[in-house]
Design a protein around this motif. Structure first.
Motif, PDB file in Angstrom:
ATOM      1  N   LEU A 187      60.752  38.408  30.989  1.00 52.24           N
ATOM      2  CA  LEU A 187      62.597  38.240  31.067  1.00 52.24           C
ATOM      3  C   LEU A 187      63.047  37.774  30.391  1.00 52.24           C
ATOM      4  O   LEU A 187      63.518  37.879  29.139  1.00 52.24           O
ATOM      5  CB  LEU A 187      63.283  37.278  32.634  1.00 52.24           C
ATOM      6  N   LEU A 188      62.000  35.420  29.674  1.00 53.15           N
ATOM      7  CA  LEU A 188      62.201  34.932  28.620  1.00 53.15           C
ATOM      8  C   LEU A 188      61.933  35.545  27.401  1.00 53.15           C
ATOM      9  O   LEU A 188      62.581  35.008  26.488  1.00 53.15           O
ATOM     10  CB  LEU A 188      61.506  33.821  28.868  1.00 53.15           C
ATOM     11  N   VAL A 189      60.756  36.560  27.561  1.00 53.68           N
ATOM     12  CA  VAL A 189      60.793  37.260  25.887  1.00 53.68           C
ATOM     13  C   VAL A 189      62.153  38.375  25.915  1.00 53.68           C
ATOM     14  O   VAL A 189      62.666  38.163  24.727  1.00 53.68           O
ATOM     15  CB  VAL A 189      59.993  38.803  26.472  1.00 53.68           C
ATOM     16  N   ARG A 239      71.433  49.919  38.417  1.00 54.01           N
ATOM     17  CA  ARG A 239      71.176  51.139  38.223  1.00 54.01           C
ATOM     18  C   ARG A 239      69.417  52.197  37.281  1.00 54.01           C
ATOM     19  O   ARG A 239      69.229  53.534  37.651  1.00 54.01           O
ATOM     20  CB  ARG A 239      72.227  51.487  36.826  1.00 54.01           C
ATOM     21  N   TYR A 240      69.123  51.247  36.973  1.00 54.74           N
ATOM     22  CA  TYR A 240      67.874  51.822  35.962  1.00 54.74           C
ATOM     23  C   TYR A 240      66.990  52.027  37.017  1.00 54.74           C
ATOM     24  O   TYR A 240      66.651  53.511  36.872  1.00 54.74           O
ATOM     25  CB  TYR A 240      67.293  50.306  35.258  1.00 54.74           C
ATOM     26  N   ALA A 241      67.300  51.460  38.490  1.00 53.33           N
ATOM     27  CA  ALA A 241      66.197  51.705  39.485  1.00 53.33           C
ATOM     28  C   ALA A 241      66.608  53.802  40.072  1.00 53.33           C
ATOM     29  O   ALA A 241      65.364  54.422  40.358  1.00 53.33           O
ATOM     30  CB  ALA A 241      66.248  50.772  40.638  1.00 53.33           C
ATOM     31  N   ARG A 242      68.133  53.272  40.108  1.00 49.58           N
ATOM     32  CA  ARG A 242      67.914  55.171  40.234  1.00 49.58           C
ATOM     33  C   ARG A 242      67.123  55.996  39.531  1.00 49.58           C
ATOM     34  O   ARG A 242      66.339  57.657  40.238  1.00 49.58           O
ATOM     35  CB  ARG A 242      68.889  55.594  40.339  1.00 49.58           C
ATOM     36  N   PHE A 243      67.116  55.940  38.389  1.00 52.18           N
ATOM     37  CA  PHE A 243      65.939  56.434  37.210  1.00 52.18           C
ATOM     38  C   PHE A 243      64.493  56.506  37.231  1.00 52.18           C
ATOM     39  O   PHE A 243      64.054  57.211  36.749  1.00 52.18           O
ATOM     40  CB  PHE A 243      66.764  57.318  36.506  1.00 52.18           C
ATOM     41  N   ILE A 244      64.127  55.178  38.037  1.00 58.25           N
ATOM     42  CA  ILE A 244      62.707  55.226  38.185  1.00 58.25           C
ATOM     43  C   ILE A 244      62.217  56.185  37.816  1.00 58.25           C
ATOM     44  O   ILE A 244      60.696  55.613  36.686  1.00 58.25           O
ATOM     45  CB  ILE A 244      62.294  53.917  38.631  1.00 58.25           C
ATOM     46  N   ALA A 253      67.564  45.339  35.660  1.00 60.89           N
ATOM     47  CA  ALA A 253      66.275  45.470  35.821  1.00 60.89           C
ATOM     48  C   ALA A 253      65.924  44.840  36.058  1.00 60.89           C
ATOM     49  O   ALA A 253      64.144  44.576  36.871  1.00 60.89           O
ATOM     50  CB  ALA A 253      65.846  47.300  35.764  1.00 60.89           C
ATOM     51  N   LEU A 254      65.231  44.249  34.626  1.00 62.24           N
ATOM     52  CA  LEU A 254      63.504  43.319  34.701  1.00 62.24           C
ATOM     53  C   LEU A 254      64.730  41.915  35.198  1.00 62.24           C
ATOM     54  O   LEU A 254      62.818  41.890  35.839  1.00 62.24           O
ATOM     55  CB  LEU A 254      63.130  43.655  33.249  1.00 62.24           C
ATOM     56  N   GLY A 255      65.139  42.125  34.793  1.00 55.45           N
ATOM     57  CA  GLY A 255      65.256  40.479  36.043  1.00 55.45           C
ATOM     58  C   GLY A 255      65.213  40.217  37.595  1.00 55.45           C
ATOM     59  O   GLY A 255      65.067  39.160  38.309  1.00 55.45           O
ATOM     60  N   MET A 256      66.011  41.504  38.202  1.00 56.88           N
ATOM     61  CA  MET A 256      65.174  41.655  39.490  1.00 56.88           C
ATOM     62  C   MET A 256      63.417  41.677  40.260  1.00 56.88           C
ATOM     63  O   MET A 256      63.294  40.923  40.743  1.00 56.88           O
ATOM     64  CB  MET A 256      66.189  42.821  39.917  1.00 56.88           C
ATOM     65  N   GLN A 257      63.006  42.036  39.368  1.00 62.34           N
ATOM     66  CA  GLN A 257      61.859  42.695  39.252  1.00 62.34           C
ATOM     67  C   GLN A 257      60.589  41.944  37.797  1.00 62.34           C
ATOM     68  O   GLN A 257      59.471  43.085  37.080  1.00 62.34           O
ATOM     69  CB  GLN A 257      61.027  43.978  40.531  1.00 62.34           C
ATOM     70  N   LEU A 282      58.029  40.952  37.217  1.00 62.14           N
ATOM     71  CA  LEU A 282      56.689  41.380  37.262  1.00 62.14           C
ATOM     72  C   LEU A 282      56.796  42.919  37.943  1.00 62.14           C
ATOM     73  O   LEU A 282      55.418  43.118  38.192  1.00 62.14           O
ATOM     74  CB  LEU A 282      56.006  40.271  38.761  1.00 62.14           C
ATOM     75  N   ASN A 283      57.437  43.412  38.324  1.00 63.15           N
ATOM     76  CA  ASN A 283      57.277  45.451  38.258  1.00 63.15           C
ATOM     77  C   ASN A 283      56.561  45.891  37.621  1.00 63.15           C
ATOM     78  O   ASN A 283      57.112  45.915  36.365  1.00 63.15           O
ATOM     79  CB  ASN A 283      58.832  45.695  38.742  1.00 63.15           C
ATOM     80  N   GLY A 284      55.258  45.824  37.360  1.00 58.43           N
ATOM     81  CA  GLY A 284      54.260  46.793  35.743  1.00 58.43           C
ATOM     82  C   GLY A 284      55.920  48.275  35.199  1.00 58.43           C
ATOM     83  O   GLY A 284      55.530  48.415  33.818  1.00 58.43           O
ATOM     84  N   ASP A 285      56.004  48.842  36.053  1.00 58.29           N
ATOM     85  CA  ASP A 285      56.915  49.854  35.805  1.00 58.29           C
ATOM     86  C   ASP A 285      57.872  49.144  34.761  1.00 58.29           C
ATOM     87  O   ASP A 285      58.467  50.283  33.204  1.00 58.29           O
ATOM     88  CB  ASP A 285      57.335  50.787  37.197  1.00 58.29           C
ATOM     89  N   ARG A 286      58.959  48.554  35.679  1.00 63.24           N
ATOM     90  CA  ARG A 286      60.035  48.366  35.147  1.00 63.24           C
ATOM     91  C   ARG A 286      59.385  47.565  33.713  1.00 63.24           C
ATOM     92  O   ARG A 286      60.150  47.399  32.552  1.00 63.24           O
ATOM     93  CB  ARG A 286      60.576  46.646  35.662  1.00 63.24           C
ATOM     94  N   LEU A 287      58.264  46.685  33.196  1.00 60.57           N
ATOM     95  CA  LEU A 287      58.146  46.493  32.407  1.00 60.57           C
ATOM     96  C   LEU A 287      57.176  47.492  31.222  1.00 60.57           C
ATOM     97  O   LEU A 287      57.449  47.111  29.790  1.00 60.57           O
ATOM     98  CB  LEU A 287      56.993  45.605  31.854  1.00 60.57           C
ATOM     99  N   SER A 288      56.721  47.546  31.636  1.00 64.00           N
ATOM    100  CA  SER A 288      56.004  49.361  30.549  1.00 64.00           C
ATOM    101  C   SER A 288      57.408  49.880  30.267  1.00 64.00           C
ATOM    102  O   SER A 288      57.928  50.435  28.547  1.00 64.00           O
ATOM    103  CB  SER A 288      55.690  50.241  31.786  1.00 64.00           C
ATOM    104  N   MET A 289      58.228  50.427  30.991  1.00 63.92           N
ATOM    105  CA  MET A 289      59.619  51.231  30.304  1.00 63.92           C
ATOM    106  C   MET A 289      60.306  49.847  29.639  1.00 63.92           C
ATOM    107  O   MET A 289      61.466  50.764  28.782  1.00 63.92           O
ATOM    108  CB  MET A 289      60.519  52.125  32.029  1.00 63.92           C
ATOM    109  N   ALA A 290      60.344  48.966  30.016  1.00 60.43           N
ATOM    110  CA  ALA A 290      61.261  48.134  28.939  1.00 60.43           C
ATOM    111  C   ALA A 290      60.815  47.718  27.763  1.00 60.43           C
ATOM    112  O   ALA A 290      61.318  48.165  26.727  1.00 60.43           O
ATOM    113  CB  ALA A 290      61.120  46.157  29.689  1.00 60.43           C
ATOM    114  N   GLY A 291      59.279  48.120  27.564  1.00 56.81           N
ATOM    115  CA  GLY A 291      58.243  47.777  26.394  1.00 56.81           C
ATOM    116  C   GLY A 291      58.996  48.994  25.415  1.00 56.81           C
ATOM    117  O   GLY A 291      58.938  48.972  24.217  1.00 56.81           O
ATOM    118  N   ARG A 292      58.723  50.264  26.148  1.00 54.06           N
ATOM    119  CA  ARG A 292      59.753  51.365  25.885  1.00 54.06           C
ATOM    120  C   ARG A 292      60.696  51.784  24.889  1.00 54.06           C
ATOM    121  O   ARG A 292      60.855  52.118  24.012  1.00 54.06           O
ATOM    122  CB  ARG A 292      58.905  52.776  26.822  1.00 54.06           C
TER     123      ARG A 292
END
Length: 639
Positions: free
Chosen positions: A93-95, A498-503, A550-554, A556-566
């Protein structure tokens, strides 16, 4: 009072049949009914003093501690309190948001869900103590539990033999399901918890025959005896419950229940009048259980043998989870990782990276240490000590025979589930946890109370008015806050999520479309991540605030980290942050090798071939399943 009692009895009797409260709809309904029951009871008894149950202070402090875990704090405070918690935030998150405030919980939505659950337990416990002291309520609730055990045992055994792999013939379930429970071990833990109370009623119900009359008069006395009917009924329930426990082949129950029954025998010998008769009946019931067990000895031995193989090495998954979890206790000793956050954080400590995914430790004591830290562990221990101490102290001075037997049965049941929780996570099943608090409420009333002529229980009222305040304020907060949280969970619409609705759809994004000059799209979607479909439009439709929230909520969630990176690479054009997030996904995400492959493909697209090859070797080390995709990546790049 009647309306609140009816609602509570609905929760009490329906919850076990509603798949033990595992489904969100059932859980949300039970919480709402408990909250409404508290408000109705308070309205009907607003002028009467209420009873203070034992252990309320540590429960309230535990609830406050869980609330503190979801409270956002400045990053410097989190780093000072728990450096191990700050470290993963620093890599995730701090990144993207250096000034973000952080929670002590590494999965605060899950911890908030735990706050709601504990609040419902606390209010249920407080309200149950008030209601059980009312006229005829305690005997009826005890008898309802006996009926419930009998019905569940018969239905579960019939379902196991006629429709294995289904929940009460209604719903598809894993092979390990039994009755309304998804896991037969949790079913066995529930029945074992209530088994001593059924047995206590069986011992109490033996009629006392008059010695000064003849045989004919004794037979007539027995025919008209209400106690004899209770004796026969509770005896049948005992046999059905024992048979259901045997066919469940739950190893933990067969280790724990004999220990609990030994405690039961000691309490009966010390505290009851008919000591030797009670001991004899206990031995007879034990022998009957052994006789029933003998017919299923092969299946029991097979389950115990599954713990190890011929080389003597323990193979049960619990051992691996426990070994991997011990470093988590060392890393988060005082403040924990946040209640209900184990499944999120465990992935970073998991030694074997395979298709296995564990939501719990299969050891409630160890999981409590991990999630609540030493603070949470001490508070829970304080509550249990207060409940047991109050029950034992009250038993020593209790003169009512019925209340003595009920107290012994509930105290033994409480200890039974506590022992069972060492080898499983029964407390994480809502029905099991709620009935545990029901037993503690019965123990508090039966051990310390005095039964009147109208079968009401006299207890010392609280000197302060805080129980009323807690029922009123807590009921409103649980009704409003719990309903909002449950509805949000049902609709996947938590604030900032809202991000999670389309995760699911976004997780299939064709992120690498940008890299078509360096990597063929068919390679990315056909070899590394099969089944992915292009949906860049959806990915580009999110703002930075939504992605960061969405990243701040979880974090360490791999899906969220991956999608945030993209998103940061494709939409924001920030490859530095994108790379940091890809790395974090490969460190903390589920099935890490998949994210490492993704990172390697991204590196190939950036022209950093040597670094990409290093990541491919790392993916192969994490899992043999990565070899085929890694080889395909290398062939395509070399060509």
């Amino acid at each position: 009072m009647k309306s609140s009692l009816v609602l509570l009895l609905v929760v009490f009797f329906v919850l076990p049949f509603a798949f033990a409260g595992v489904d969100r709809v059932v859980f949300a309904t039970a919480e709402a009914l408990i909250a409404v029951s508290c408000l109705l009871f308070l309205w009907g008894n607003r002028r009467q003093p209420l009873v203070q149950p034992p252990g309320m202070l540590p429960l309230l402090l535990l609830l406050a501690w869980m609330g503190l875990q979801v409270l956002p704090l400045p990053a410097v405070v989190v780093e000072l309190l728990s450096p191990a918690t700050y470290t993963p935030y620093q890599a995730t998150l701090l990144v993207v948001e250096p000034d973000a405030w952080l929670c002590l919980s590494l999965d605060w939505p899950a911890t908030l869900d735990g706050v709601s659950r504990l609040a419902s337990y606390l209010l249920f416990y407080l309200l149950a103590v008030q209601l059980l002291a009312q006229q005829r309520v305690l005997p009826r609730v005890v008898m309802l539990q006996v009926v419930l055990v009998g019905v569940l045992a018969v239905l579960a055994a019939c379902q196991l033999f006629t429709a294995p792999g289904r929940l009460l013939w209604l719903r598809e379930a894993p092979v390990s399901a039994m009755g309304p429970w998804f896991n037969r071990d949790h079913f066995a833990g529930f029945i074992a918890m209530l088994f001593p109370l059924v047995f206590a009623l069986f011992l109490y119900s033996k009629p006392e025959l008059p010695l000064s009359v003849g045989l004919r008069d004794r037979l007539l006395y027995l025919v008209g005896s209400v106690r004899l009917r209770y004796l026969l009924f509770s005896g049948v329930v005992l046999v059905a419950a024992g048979f259901a426990l045997v066919v469940s082949t739950c190893r933990g129950t067969f280790l724990v229940l004999p220990l609990a029954m030994m405690l039961f025998c000691i309490l009966v010998l010390v505290l009851t009048r008919r000591r030797w008769l009670s001991l004899l009946l206990t031995v007879l019931i034990t022998l009957l259980l052994l006789a029933v067990t003998w017919g299923h000895l092969d299946s029991l031995l097979h389950r115990f043998a599954a713990l190890s193989e011929l080389d003597g090495v323990l193979r049960d998954a619990r051992w691996r989870i426990w070994q991997d979890s011990l470093p988590m206790v060392q890393s988060f000793p005082f403040f924990g990782i946040g209640f209900n956050a184990f499944s999120t954080v465990y992935l970073g400590f998991q030694s074997a990276v395979d298709e296995s995914f564990f939501y719990h430790v299969h050891n409630d004591v160890l999981e409590l240490l991990i999630e609540g830290g030493l603070v949470g562990f001490v508070l829970v221990g304080w509550f249990l000590l207060a409940v047991v101490r109050s029950g034992v102290k009250g038993l020593l001075y209790q003169s009512e025979e019925y209340l003595v037997y009920v107290s012994i049965g509930t105290l033994t049941g409480v200890c039974c589930l506590l022992l069972h929780s060492v080898v499983d996570f029964s407390f994480r099943v809502y029905a099991n946890g709620l009935f545990f608090f029901l037993l503690t409420a019965i123990l508090a009333v039966a051990a310390r109370g005095r039964m009147e002529q109208d079968l009401s229980i006299t207890l010392s009222p609280a000197t302060a008015g805080w129980p009323k305040l807690l029922l009123g304020f807590g009921g409103i907060v649980l009704l409003v806050g719990g309903s909002w949280l449950n509805l949000a969970q049902l609709g996947n619409e938590l604030p900032g999520d809202r991000y999670a609705r389309f995760i699911g759809a976004v997780a299939e994004s064709s992120y690498f479309k940008k890299q078509q000059q360096g990597l063929p799209q068919r390679l990315v979607f056909g070899t590394v991540l099969p089944g992915w479909e292009p949906s860049d439009a959806e990915l580009g439709g999110y703002s930075r605030e939504q992605i960061d929230a969405a990243l701040g909520m979880q974090p360490l969630n791999g899906d969220r980290l991956s999608m945030a990176g993209r998103w940061y690479d494709l939409v924001a054009g920030d490859p530095v942050r994108a790379e940091a997030l890809f790395r974090a996904a490969g460190r903390y995400g589920l099935f890490r090798y998949r994210y490492v492959l993704e990172y390697a493909a991204w590196l190939f697209g950036q022209g950093r071939v040597d670094e990409a090859r290093v990541q491919l070797r790392r993916a192969e080390e994490l899992s043999p399943k990565a070899r085929k995709a890694a080889a395909a990546l290398l062939r395509e790049w070399d060509s």
